[in-house]
Motif scaffolding. Structure first.
Motif, mmCIF file in Angstrom:
data_model
loop_
_atom_site.group_PDB
_atom_site.id
_atom_site.type_symbol
_atom_site.label_atom_id
_atom_site.label_comp_id
_atom_site.label_asym_id
_atom_site.label_seq_id
_atom_site.Cartn_x
_atom_site.Cartn_y
_atom_site.Cartn_z
ATOM 1 N N HIS A 74 -3.220 13.164 -7.913
ATOM 2 C CA HIS A 74 -1.976 12.458 -7.420
ATOM 3 C C HIS A 74 -2.343 11.848 -8.929
ATOM 4 C CE1 HIS A 74 -2.115 13.413 -3.489
ATOM 5 N NE2 HIS A 74 -1.449 14.048 -3.732
ATOM 6 N N MET A 75 -2.652 11.718 -9.903
ATOM 7 C CA MET A 75 -2.996 10.958 -10.981
ATOM 8 C C MET A 75 -1.236 10.237 -11.129
ATOM 9 S SD MET A 75 -5.671 9.719 -12.151
ATOM 10 C CE MET A 75 -5.759 9.237 -13.929
ATOM 11 N N ASP A 76 0.042 10.941 -11.226
ATOM 12 C CA ASP A 76 1.232 10.997 -11.981
ATOM 13 C C ASP A 76 1.810 10.176 -11.210
ATOM 14 O OD1 ASP A 76 0.983 12.906 -9.435
ATOM 15 O OD2 ASP A 76 2.611 13.049 -10.438
ATOM 16 N N ARG A 77 1.265 9.458 -10.251
ATOM 17 C CA ARG A 77 1.732 8.239 -8.969
ATOM 18 C C ARG A 77 1.228 7.256 -9.471
ATOM 19 N NH1 ARG A 77 3.545 12.218 -4.234
ATOM 20 N NH2 ARG A 77 3.534 14.077 -5.319
ATOM 21 N N ILE A 78 0.164 6.950 -10.210
ATOM 22 C CA ILE A 78 -0.483 5.929 -10.027
ATOM 23 C C ILE A 78 0.206 5.425 -11.544
ATOM 24 C CG2 ILE A 78 -2.411 4.588 -11.122
ATOM 25 C CD1 ILE A 78 -3.946 6.696 -9.837
ATOM 26 N N PRO A 79 1.414 3.600 -10.829
ATOM 27 C CA PRO A 79 2.107 3.529 -11.647
ATOM 28 C C PRO A 79 1.161 2.686 -13.118
ATOM 29 C CG PRO A 79 1.380 1.535 -10.272
ATOM 30 C CD PRO A 79 0.928 2.759 -10.184
ATOM 31 N N CYS A 80 2.501 3.299 -14.143
ATOM 32 C CA CYS A 80 2.068 2.940 -15.857
ATOM 33 C C CYS A 80 3.571 2.117 -16.547
ATOM 34 C CB CYS A 80 2.115 4.442 -16.293
ATOM 35 S SG CYS A 80 3.379 5.548 -16.598
ATOM 36 N N ASP A 81 4.064 1.046 -15.649
ATOM 37 C CA ASP A 81 4.818 0.867 -16.671
ATOM 38 C C ASP A 81 4.456 -0.879 -17.333
ATOM 39 O OD1 ASP A 81 4.710 -0.057 -14.082
ATOM 40 O OD2 ASP A 81 6.230 -0.522 -13.288
ATOM 41 N N PRO A 120 -6.117 -0.455 -7.243
ATOM 42 C CA PRO A 120 -6.768 0.245 -6.548
ATOM 43 C C PRO A 120 -6.389 1.535 -5.912
ATOM 44 C CG PRO A 120 -6.750 -1.310 -4.814
ATOM 45 C CD PRO A 120 -5.554 -1.722 -6.023
ATOM 46 N N VAL A 121 -6.895 2.923 -6.400
ATOM 47 C CA VAL A 121 -6.649 3.291 -6.068
ATOM 48 C C VAL A 121 -7.991 4.155 -5.229
ATOM 49 C CG1 VAL A 121 -6.078 6.032 -6.844
ATOM 50 C CG2 VAL A 121 -5.891 3.761 -8.055
ATOM 51 N N ILE A 169 -3.181 2.050 -3.604
ATOM 52 C CA ILE A 169 -2.535 3.919 -3.691
ATOM 53 C C ILE A 169 -3.950 4.148 -3.182
ATOM 54 C CG2 ILE A 169 -2.015 5.502 -5.251
ATOM 55 C CD1 ILE A 169 -0.155 3.399 -6.307
ATOM 56 N N ILE A 170 -3.181 4.869 -2.069
ATOM 57 C CA ILE A 170 -3.813 5.923 -0.765
ATOM 58 C C ILE A 170 -3.631 7.232 -1.115
ATOM 59 C CG2 ILE A 170 -4.694 6.743 1.294
ATOM 60 C CD1 ILE A 170 -3.396 4.477 2.125
ATOM 61 N N ALA A 171 -4.991 7.661 -2.678
ATOM 62 C CA ALA A 171 -4.149 8.934 -3.042
ATOM 63 C C ALA A 171 -5.770 9.345 -4.046
ATOM 64 C CB ALA A 171 -3.786 8.818 -4.561
ATOM 65 N N ASP A 172 -5.817 11.049 -3.806
ATOM 66 C CA ASP A 172 -6.772 12.061 -4.592
ATOM 67 C C ASP A 172 -6.917 11.899 -5.804
ATOM 68 O OD1 ASP A 172 -8.265 14.096 -5.366
ATOM 69 O OD2 ASP A 172 -8.180 14.835 -3.513
ATOM 70 N N VAL A 181 0.866 -1.199 0.135
ATOM 71 C CA VAL A 181 0.297 -0.197 -0.374
ATOM 72 C C VAL A 181 1.004 1.206 -0.210
ATOM 73 C CG1 VAL A 181 -1.691 1.119 1.252
ATOM 74 C CG2 VAL A 181 -1.792 -0.972 0.966
ATOM 75 N N ARG A 182 0.469 2.055 -1.331
ATOM 76 C CA ARG A 182 1.115 3.809 -1.163
ATOM 77 C C ARG A 182 0.155 4.361 -0.475
ATOM 78 N NH1 ARG A 182 3.945 2.139 -7.173
ATOM 79 N NH2 ARG A 182 4.679 -0.276 -7.055
ATOM 80 N N ASN A 183 1.238 4.945 0.266
ATOM 81 C CA ASN A 183 -0.375 6.775 0.854
ATOM 82 C C ASN A 183 0.584 7.997 0.723
ATOM 83 O OD1 ASN A 183 -1.463 8.285 1.717
ATOM 84 N ND2 ASN A 183 -2.072 6.951 4.161
ATOM 85 N N TYR A 184 -0.444 8.591 -0.610
ATOM 86 C CA TYR A 184 0.061 9.965 -0.907
ATOM 87 C C TYR A 184 -0.237 11.337 -0.628
ATOM 88 C CZ TYR A 184 2.642 6.759 -3.921
ATOM 89 O OH TYR A 184 3.649 6.633 -4.985
#
Ligand code: SAH
Ligand code: AVI
Length: 326
Positions: free
Chosen positions: A150-157, A116-117, A143-146, A10-13
């Motif tokens: 924070h769309m740029d924090r979502i993995p895109c690899d 999940p975000v 991903i705990i985010a708004d 879990v990543r918390n932004y």
């Protein structure tokens, strides 16, 4: 570790920014002529639980209608997405993802990572644990985010199937809907797909019943906003001084939720150094839930640079799911 010993990352932004964000938003909202507070603040642990109850109410047709569409659509969607990340924006209780995972089949689960975000830490953690128990082979990165920030924090690899279900897009205003779709489109690669749920315009009685349920769960959900403000900003809202109001605004094609002061009320919000006076009958606008027409969706997605690949409806045309690409 969960009880099966499986690890959920879990990543918390939000940890650092939540307190200042709610303070800024509440200051802006309570110093406006129409007082308001953004609906994303509904979702503390209690709010998420109440929303989950709303999803099962007989009057609240969106959840069951969207799920009935997904039961038909998910197998085809998953066949055309054989591996990669399934990103769910505003994942809540993770009810709907199960339809996609079941459609993929057990043997293909290890080809996916579920991302999940959500702003609601409790909902995200609980739902991810539960999911891991049901689908042990699935990798889950929460991903705990708004998602508005924070769309740029979502993995895109990896290749991505991005889900934005439940017509949560309808809780944005029109400008935000367009800007949000554009920001997702900018982040998408050619093979990525974006599935968005839209609640469609329908008779007023059906809409108003869905937001004024007989058991009063939506009213509790609405009033829970005041608990959140009391706790987060040291305010002293008295819940009994307010009543739940929800109505369809025909001109703006949206259901509006408000909290109406029953008498003149003075509230202190300590953390903002603010005293707020509400006249008898004055409201705090807590949510818009836009209802869409086909033409509005077509215009909006085209303006965002997205292309419609598939469009799914229920037989009554009450809800729709649009699969988009760039
Ligand atoms: N997708 C689920 C839940 C919808 S409720 C369904 O279709 O039933 C809306 C969800 O979005 C809640 O879980 C809420 O916590 C989350 N949410 C609302 N605003 C958000 C934001 N700005 N950023 C991230 N999550 C948000
Ligand atoms: C999350 N969102 C799409 C819900 C809606 O219908 O706008 C929230 C909700 N508000 C009241 N009931 C449900």
């Amino acid at each position: 570790m969960n009880s099966h010993g499986a690890c959920i990352e879990v990543r918390n932004y939000l940890r650092k920014s939540f307190g200042s964000a709610i303070a800024q938003d509440a200051f802006r909202g309570f110093t406006s002529s129409q007082k308001f507070i953004p609906s994303k603040y509904f979702y503390d642990a209690q709010g998420s639980q109440l929303f989950d109850e709303i999803c099962c109410l007989p009057e609240y047709y969106p959840t069951r209608t969207e799920m009935s569409i997904l039961r038909h659509a998910a197998p085809k969607i998953m066949r055309s997405f054989p591996r990669g990340d399934i990103v769910e924006l505003g994942s809540g209780a993770n009810r709907k993802i199960r339809l996609f995972l079941d459609a993929a089949g057990k043997e293909r689960l290890s080809s996916y990572r579920y991302v999940p975000v959500d702003v609601s830490e409790s909902a995200l953690r609980e739902a991810s644990e539960e999911l891991k128990q049901l689908y042990a082979d699935l990798k889950v990165v929460g991903i705990i985010a708004d998602f508005t920030l924070h769309m740029d924090r979502i993995p895109c690899d990896n290749a991505r199937l991005i889900l934005f279900l439940g017509s949560t897009i309808g809780n944005f205003d029109e400008t935000m809907q367009r800007d949000f779709l554009r920001s997702v489109a900018r982040n998408m690669n050619g093979d990525d797909r974006f599935l968005v749920g839209f609640d469609m315009v329908k008779p007023r009685e059906t809409l108003e019943a869905a937001y004024n349920d007989a058991q009063g769960v939506t009213s509790q959900f609405n009033k829970n906003m005041l608990h959140v403000l009391n706790r987060e900003l040291n305010a002293n809202f008295q819940l009994s001084q307010f009543e739940h109001v929800a109505f369809y605004n025909t001109e703006k094609e949206r259901v509006e939720m408000h909290l109406r002061a029953k008498t003149e009320t003075v509230v202190t919000i300590d953390d903002l150094d603010l005293e707020v006076t509400l006249d008898k009958g004055e409201t705090i606008h807590t949510e818009n839930s836009c209802k869409f027409s086909r033409s509005r969706v077509e215009r909006m997605v085209a303006e965002a640079g997205l292309v419609i690949r598939e469009w799914y409806f229920d037989p009554k045309g009450w809800f729709s799911l649009v699969k988009l690409g760039v």
